[in-house]
Scaffold this motif. Structure first.
Motif, PDB file in Angstrom:
ATOM      1  N   THR A  83      48.558  11.326  13.055  1.00  0.00           N
ATOM      2  CA  THR A  83      47.383  11.644  13.832  1.00  0.00           C
ATOM      3  C   THR A  83      47.685  11.410  15.307  1.00  0.00           C
ATOM      4  O   THR A  83      48.353  10.457  15.667  1.00  0.00           O
ATOM      5  CB  THR A  83      46.201  10.763  13.399  1.00  0.00           C
ATOM      6  OG1 THR A  83      45.933  11.030  12.018  1.00  0.00           O
ATOM      7  CG2 THR A  83      44.975  11.064  14.198  1.00  0.00           C
ATOM      8  N   THR A  84      47.164  12.280  16.146  1.00  0.00           N
ATOM      9  CA  THR A  84      47.405  12.216  17.574  1.00  0.00           C
ATOM     10  C   THR A  84      46.093  12.005  18.319  1.00  0.00           C
ATOM     11  O   THR A  84      45.095  12.658  18.011  1.00  0.00           O
ATOM     12  CB  THR A  84      48.045  13.536  18.063  1.00  0.00           C
ATOM     13  OG1 THR A  84      49.253  13.756  17.340  1.00  0.00           O
ATOM     14  CG2 THR A  84      48.331  13.490  19.538  1.00  0.00           C
ATOM     15  N   ALA A  85      46.103  11.114  19.283  1.00  0.00           N
ATOM     16  CA  ALA A  85      44.945  10.928  20.146  1.00  0.00           C
ATOM     17  C   ALA A  85      44.919  12.064  21.169  1.00  0.00           C
ATOM     18  O   ALA A  85      45.967  12.537  21.602  1.00  0.00           O
ATOM     19  CB  ALA A  85      45.034   9.585  20.862  1.00  0.00           C
ATOM     20  N   TYR A  86      43.726  12.542  21.527  1.00  0.00           N
ATOM     21  CA  TYR A  86      43.633  13.601  22.518  1.00  0.00           C
ATOM     22  C   TYR A  86      42.276  13.581  23.208  1.00  0.00           C
ATOM     23  O   TYR A  86      41.323  12.994  22.723  1.00  0.00           O
ATOM     24  CB  TYR A  86      43.868  14.985  21.887  1.00  0.00           C
ATOM     25  CG  TYR A  86      42.833  15.354  20.845  1.00  0.00           C
ATOM     26  CD1 TYR A  86      41.648  15.980  21.215  1.00  0.00           C
ATOM     27  CD2 TYR A  86      43.038  15.064  19.509  1.00  0.00           C
ATOM     28  CE1 TYR A  86      40.691  16.300  20.267  1.00  0.00           C
ATOM     29  CE2 TYR A  86      42.095  15.389  18.553  1.00  0.00           C
ATOM     30  CZ  TYR A  86      40.924  16.016  18.934  1.00  0.00           C
ATOM     31  OH  TYR A  86      39.979  16.337  17.997  1.00  0.00           O
ATOM     32  N   GLU A  87      42.225  14.235  24.353  1.00  0.00           N
ATOM     33  CA  GLU A  87      40.997  14.480  25.086  1.00  0.00           C
ATOM     34  C   GLU A  87      41.096  15.884  25.656  1.00  0.00           C
ATOM     35  O   GLU A  87      42.153  16.272  26.150  1.00  0.00           O
ATOM     36  CB  GLU A  87      40.824  13.498  26.244  1.00  0.00           C
ATOM     37  CG  GLU A  87      40.614  12.070  25.818  1.00  0.00           C
ATOM     38  CD  GLU A  87      40.449  11.131  26.995  1.00  0.00           C
ATOM     39  OE1 GLU A  87      40.699  11.544  28.149  1.00  0.00           O
ATOM     40  OE2 GLU A  87      40.066   9.982  26.774  1.00  0.00           O
ATOM     41  N   SER A  88      40.040  16.657  25.568  1.00  0.00           N
ATOM     42  CA  SER A  88      40.041  17.996  26.158  1.00  0.00           C
ATOM     43  C   SER A  88      38.650  18.328  26.660  1.00  0.00           C
ATOM     44  O   SER A  88      37.652  17.780  26.201  1.00  0.00           O
ATOM     45  CB  SER A  88      40.502  19.041  25.135  1.00  0.00           C
ATOM     46  OG  SER A  88      39.550  19.168  24.100  1.00  0.00           O
ATOM     47  N   CYS A 117      37.260  14.599  21.885  1.00  0.00           N
ATOM     48  CA  CYS A 117      38.360  13.644  21.930  1.00  0.00           C
ATOM     49  C   CYS A 117      38.534  12.984  20.571  1.00  0.00           C
ATOM     50  O   CYS A 117      37.619  12.952  19.751  1.00  0.00           O
ATOM     51  CB  CYS A 117      38.143  12.583  23.004  1.00  0.00           C
ATOM     52  SG  CYS A 117      36.843  11.405  22.632  1.00  0.00           S
ATOM     53  N   LYS A 118      39.714  12.501  20.368  1.00  0.00           N
ATOM     54  CA  LYS A 118      39.993  11.658  19.207  1.00  0.00           C
ATOM     55  C   LYS A 118      40.714  10.440  19.754  1.00  0.00           C
ATOM     56  O   LYS A 118      41.769  10.542  20.361  1.00  0.00           O
ATOM     57  CB  LYS A 118      40.872  12.357  18.175  1.00  0.00           C
ATOM     58  CG  LYS A 118      41.199  11.430  16.992  1.00  0.00           C
ATOM     59  CD  LYS A 118      42.020  12.110  15.943  1.00  0.00           C
ATOM     60  CE  LYS A 118      41.069  12.747  14.957  1.00  0.00           C
ATOM     61  NZ  LYS A 118      41.762  13.291  13.785  1.00  0.00           N
ATOM     62  N   GLN A 119      40.113   9.282  19.548  1.00  0.00           N
ATOM     63  CA  GLN A 119      40.695   8.028  20.002  1.00  0.00           C
ATOM     64  C   GLN A 119      41.197   7.267  18.792  1.00  0.00           C
ATOM     65  O   GLN A 119      40.536   7.235  17.746  1.00  0.00           O
ATOM     66  CB  GLN A 119      39.662   7.200  20.753  1.00  0.00           C
ATOM     67  CG  GLN A 119      39.140   7.898  21.984  1.00  0.00           C
ATOM     68  CD  GLN A 119      37.997   7.137  22.629  1.00  0.00           C
ATOM     69  OE1 GLN A 119      37.334   6.334  21.999  1.00  0.00           O
ATOM     70  NE2 GLN A 119      37.765   7.406  23.893  1.00  0.00           N
ATOM     71  N   LEU A 120      42.342   6.671  18.956  1.00  0.00           N
ATOM     72  CA  LEU A 120      42.907   5.849  17.894  1.00  0.00           C
ATOM     73  C   LEU A 120      42.707   4.389  18.237  1.00  0.00           C
ATOM     74  O   LEU A 120      42.871   3.984  19.382  1.00  0.00           O
ATOM     75  CB  LEU A 120      44.392   6.150  17.734  1.00  0.00           C
ATOM     76  CG  LEU A 120      44.745   7.595  17.383  1.00  0.00           C
ATOM     77  CD1 LEU A 120      46.246   7.756  17.315  1.00  0.00           C
ATOM     78  CD2 LEU A 120      44.098   8.014  16.086  1.00  0.00           C
ATOM     79  N   PRO A 121      42.329   3.583  17.262  1.00  0.00           N
ATOM     80  CA  PRO A 121      42.188   2.150  17.534  1.00  0.00           C
ATOM     81  C   PRO A 121      43.547   1.520  17.817  1.00  0.00           C
ATOM     82  O   PRO A 121      44.585   2.082  17.471  1.00  0.00           O
ATOM     83  CB  PRO A 121      41.565   1.605  16.252  1.00  0.00           C
ATOM     84  CG  PRO A 121      41.884   2.605  15.204  1.00  0.00           C
ATOM     85  CD  PRO A 121      42.020   3.928  15.892  1.00  0.00           C
TER      86      PRO A 121
END
Length: 86
Positions: free
Chosen positions: A1-6, A66-70
């Motif tokens: 899984t990859t963290a991202y923001e767009s 976005c997807k944030q990873l802990p």
């Protein structure tokens, strides 16, 4: 899984801004992206001002995701979405 923001922006672009508006935009960009070199950035912007184009985008809509990873390894958090129409 990859963290991202767009973010996706839609609007109308304007060129041919007056000198005061262009200088203010350049000042804000230098302050945001080079806060440790504001004075130097301002001198550079002024030196190159005659050949610098600033494009203003009057926003109509924007949306982001976005997807944030802990911090702990392997865990996931759900996607977060936001939409704004102005």
């Amino acid at each position: 899984t990859t963290a991202y923001e767009s973010i996706l922006l839609r609007g109308t672009a304007r060129r041919g801004l007056d000198a005061d508006e262009r200088r203010r935009a350049l000042h804000l960009l230098v302050g945001k992206y080079c806060p440790a070199y504001v004075e130097r950035g301002q001198r550079y912007a002024e030196h190159s001002f005659y050949r610098t184009e600033v494009v203003c985008i009057d926003l109509a809509t924007m949306s982001g995701k976005c997807k944030q990873l802990p911090a702990s390894a392997g865990g996931e958090t759900p996607d977060k979405e936001a939409t704004h129409a102005g």
